[in-house]
Motif scaffolding. Structure first.
Motif, PDB file in Angstrom:
ATOM      1  N   LEU A 195      11.439   4.664   0.960  1.00  0.00           N
ATOM      2  CA  LEU A 195      10.341   5.370   1.618  1.00  0.00           C
ATOM      3  C   LEU A 195      10.579   5.373   3.126  1.00  0.00           C
ATOM      4  CD1 LEU A 195       7.373   3.718  -0.314  1.00  0.00           C
ATOM      5  CD2 LEU A 195       8.413   5.950  -0.735  1.00  0.00           C
ATOM      6  N   PRO A 196      10.897   6.520   3.701  1.00  0.00           N
ATOM      7  CA  PRO A 196      11.174   6.578   5.137  1.00  0.00           C
ATOM      8  C   PRO A 196      10.017   6.060   5.993  1.00  0.00           C
ATOM      9  CG  PRO A 196      11.776   8.647   4.093  1.00  0.00           C
ATOM     10  CD  PRO A 196      11.068   7.828   3.071  1.00  0.00           C
ATOM     11  N   GLU A 197       8.786   6.257   5.546  1.00  0.00           N
ATOM     12  CA  GLU A 197       7.639   5.812   6.334  1.00  0.00           C
ATOM     13  C   GLU A 197       7.526   4.280   6.388  1.00  0.00           C
ATOM     14  OE1 GLU A 197       7.562   7.742   3.596  1.00  0.00           O
ATOM     15  OE2 GLU A 197       5.814   7.327   2.379  1.00  0.00           O
ATOM     16  N   ALA A 198       8.259   3.577   5.543  1.00  0.00           N
ATOM     17  CA  ALA A 198       8.233   2.117   5.551  1.00  0.00           C
ATOM     18  C   ALA A 198       9.281   1.529   6.499  1.00  0.00           C
ATOM     19  CB  ALA A 198       8.469   1.590   4.135  1.00  0.00           C
ATOM     20  N   ALA A 199      10.172   2.343   7.026  1.00  0.00           N
ATOM     21  CA  ALA A 199      11.273   1.844   7.856  1.00  0.00           C
ATOM     22  C   ALA A 199      10.788   1.066   9.066  1.00  0.00           C
ATOM     23  CB  ALA A 199      12.160   2.994   8.292  1.00  0.00           C
ATOM     24  N   SER A 200       9.703   1.497   9.678  1.00  0.00           N
ATOM     25  CA  SER A 200       9.217   0.805  10.871  1.00  0.00           C
ATOM     26  C   SER A 200       8.677  -0.585  10.565  1.00  0.00           C
ATOM     27  CB  SER A 200       8.133   1.637  11.553  1.00  0.00           C
ATOM     28  OG  SER A 200       7.005   1.770  10.702  1.00  0.00           O
ATOM     29  N   LEU A 201       8.363  -0.861   9.294  1.00  0.00           N
ATOM     30  CA  LEU A 201       7.828  -2.156   8.903  1.00  0.00           C
ATOM     31  C   LEU A 201       8.908  -3.144   8.462  1.00  0.00           C
ATOM     32  CD1 LEU A 201       4.812  -0.842   6.808  1.00  0.00           C
ATOM     33  CD2 LEU A 201       4.744  -1.737   9.131  1.00  0.00           C
ATOM     34  N   ARG A 216       1.621   6.600  -7.016  1.00  0.00           N
ATOM     35  CA  ARG A 216       0.550   7.515  -7.440  1.00  0.00           C
ATOM     36  C   ARG A 216       0.946   8.974  -7.257  1.00  0.00           C
ATOM     37  NH1 ARG A 216      -2.776   3.459  -5.125  1.00  0.00           N
ATOM     38  NH2 ARG A 216      -2.804   4.548  -3.141  1.00  0.00           N
ATOM     39  N   SER A 217       1.771   9.230  -6.230  1.00  0.00           N
ATOM     40  CA  SER A 217       2.182  10.617  -5.986  1.00  0.00           C
ATOM     41  C   SER A 217       3.490  10.976  -6.685  1.00  0.00           C
ATOM     42  CB  SER A 217       2.299  10.875  -4.477  1.00  0.00           C
ATOM     43  OG  SER A 217       3.310  10.081  -3.908  1.00  0.00           O
ATOM     44  N   GLY A 218       4.030  10.042  -7.501  1.00  0.00           N
ATOM     45  CA  GLY A 218       5.223  10.323  -8.288  1.00  0.00           C
ATOM     46  C   GLY A 218       6.520  10.158  -7.529  1.00  0.00           C
ATOM     47  N   ARG A 219       6.490   9.484  -6.405  1.00  0.00           N
ATOM     48  CA  ARG A 219       7.701   9.262  -5.618  1.00  0.00           C
ATOM     49  C   ARG A 219       8.245   7.872  -5.898  1.00  0.00           C
ATOM     50  NH1 ARG A 219       5.533  10.031   0.157  1.00  0.00           N
ATOM     51  NH2 ARG A 219       7.120   8.461   0.384  1.00  0.00           N
ATOM     52  N   GLY A 220       9.519   7.680  -5.639  1.00  0.00           N
ATOM     53  CA  GLY A 220      10.135   6.373  -5.817  1.00  0.00           C
ATOM     54  C   GLY A 220      11.328   6.232  -4.914  1.00  0.00           C
ATOM     55  N   GLY A 221      11.943   5.074  -4.936  1.00  0.00           N
ATOM     56  CA  GLY A 221      13.122   4.846  -4.109  1.00  0.00           C
ATOM     57  C   GLY A 221      12.750   4.480  -2.692  1.00  0.00           C
ATOM     58  N   ARG A 233       0.830  -1.216   0.000  1.00  0.00           N
ATOM     59  CA  ARG A 233       0.000   0.000   0.000  1.00  0.00           C
ATOM     60  C   ARG A 233       0.857   1.255   0.000  1.00  0.00           C
ATOM     61  NH1 ARG A 233      -4.305  -2.127   4.448  1.00  0.00           N
ATOM     62  NH2 ARG A 233      -5.582  -3.351   3.028  1.00  0.00           N
ATOM     63  N   LEU A 234       1.917   1.255   0.805  1.00  0.00           N
ATOM     64  CA  LEU A 234       2.825   2.409   0.825  1.00  0.00           C
ATOM     65  C   LEU A 234       3.475   2.613  -0.540  1.00  0.00           C
ATOM     66  CD1 LEU A 234       4.599   2.000   4.276  1.00  0.00           C
ATOM     67  CD2 LEU A 234       3.094   3.856   3.580  1.00  0.00           C
ATOM     68  N   ALA A 235       3.916   1.521  -1.168  1.00  0.00           N
ATOM     69  CA  ALA A 235       4.548   1.623  -2.483  1.00  0.00           C
ATOM     70  C   ALA A 235       3.565   2.137  -3.528  1.00  0.00           C
ATOM     71  CB  ALA A 235       5.109   0.271  -2.902  1.00  0.00           C
ATOM     72  N   ALA A 236       2.331   1.649  -3.491  1.00  0.00           N
ATOM     73  CA  ALA A 236       1.324   2.099  -4.454  1.00  0.00           C
ATOM     74  C   ALA A 236       1.015   3.579  -4.263  1.00  0.00           C
ATOM     75  CB  ALA A 236       0.053   1.268  -4.310  1.00  0.00           C
ATOM     76  N   GLN A 237       0.902   4.010  -3.009  1.00  0.00           N
ATOM     77  CA  GLN A 237       0.646   5.418  -2.730  1.00  0.00           C
ATOM     78  C   GLN A 237       1.801   6.293  -3.221  1.00  0.00           C
ATOM     79  OE1 GLN A 237       0.406   6.311   1.442  1.00  0.00           O
ATOM     80  NE2 GLN A 237      -0.728   8.189   1.109  1.00  0.00           N
TER      81      GLN A 237
END
Length: 53
Positions: free
Chosen positions: A38-44, A31-36, A24-28
Motif C-alpha cells: 500500500l503506497p499510502e503506508a510508506a510514510s509510516l 474492504r475495497s478489495g485491494r491487497g499487497g 486501519r489502512l490494511a482493513a480499508q
C-alpha cells in the motif's frame, strides 16, 4: 474469525499509534478489495519496500 495480536517493541508508546494506523489502512484496503503493498503506508514504515536499508 478471531485474531489475537501481541506487540513487543522497545518503544511501545510511540509505536502503538503507527501500528494502529497501519492496521486501519490494511482493513480499508481489504474492504475495497485491494491487497499487497500500500503506497499510502510508506510514510509510516521505517524501511518501505524499494528503499535502501
Amino acid at each position: 474469525m478471531s485474531l489475537d495480536v501481541k506487540l513487543k517493541v522497545h518503544d511501545p508508546g510511540g509505536a502503538a499509534g503507527v501500528n494502529i494506523d497501519l492496521i486501519r489502512l490494511a482493513a480499508q484496503a481489504l474492504r475495497s478489495g485491494r491487497g499487497g503493498y500500500l503506497p499510502e503506508a510508506a510514510s509510516l514504515l521505517k524501511s518501505p519496500p524499494g528503499t535502501p536499508v
